[in-house]
Design a protein around this motif. Structure first.
Motif: not given
Length: 234
Positions: A55, A76, A80-81, A83-85, A87-88
């Protein structure tokens, strides 16, 4: 050598380790990729253990940004990790490539490491992966083992260091009990660290080095950094 001319920046997302040698490999991979991308900004971020985070690095990178997950399967962290970072950050000019592996280039690097470590024809070969609770990631490890078997000329068994069964030490012991004279372990690991050190306890005859800064690994990073770029030969 093939170099790539394009625009935008690249963020290599690595797992992270407290082992200084593993951290050094991550930086060396980024340095080698930067040298192939004609001065494009290339930065290193970590998904776990260390910083800076994905991020933080993506938020500060000049756009457009390509994030390359430097993982050997799509577990994972990749699904998950990362893409989440991304998007944030709230940015809309960021793309995330597929994971580094599995890929024939990486299997070629693993094969080179295995030969350099002293593999002999007839050795029982074990591909040692970190492991994952995601069955899709485990299936990708088995793809790499199948590709390595084509180079070995025989069966390559799969074992895991941290998650999943069989564990490397158990499989090596079982092969020894079954009468295998020599056993070679091929780490499906990118860099040294805790998982690699554990392989030394398995009592195999040969344990090759992690993939590291192998030319084929760099070629794969280049492919992912800009798969549709115009290429030119240096």
């Amino acid at each position: 050598m093939t170099r790539i001319a394009t625009h935008g920046s690249v963020v290599v997302a690595a797992h992270g380790t407290r082992d200084p040698a593993g951290v050094a490999v991550a930086h060396q991979l980024v340095d080698a990729l930067r040298a192939r991308l004609l001065g494009r900004p290339v930065s290193l971020a970590f998904v776990d253990v260390l910083g800076p985070t994905v991020r933080e690095v993506v938020a500060a990178a000049p756009g457009p940004v390509t994030v390359v997950p430097a993982f050997l399967s799509s577990g994972y962290h990749v699904r998950t990790d990362v893409p989440r970072e991304v998007i944030a950050t709230g940015r809309r000019d960021v793309s995330v490539s597929t994971a580094l592996g599995p890929h024939p280039l990486l299997v070629g690097a693993m094969w080179d490491r295995l030969c350099a470590a002293g593999w002999r024809r007839g050795d029982a070969v074990v591909l040692a992966a970190a492991g994952s609770s995601d069955p899709r990631a485990v299936a990708e490890v088995r793809i790499a083992a199948a590709q390595l078997s084509g180079k070995v000329g025989g069966r390559v068994r799969v074992a895991f260091v941290a998650t999943g069964a069989p564990r490397v030490a158990s499989l090596v012991a079982g092969l020894r009990a079954a009468g295998e004279a020599r056993i070679a372990v091929a780490p499906w690991l990118l860099a040294p660290g805790l998982f690699y050190r554990r392989l030394g306890l398995a009592e195999a005859d040969v344990v090759s080095a992690p993939l590291g800064v192998h030319p084929d690994v760099i070629d794969r990073l280049v492919e992912l950094a800009e798969p549709v770029a115009v290429r030119r030969t240096a």
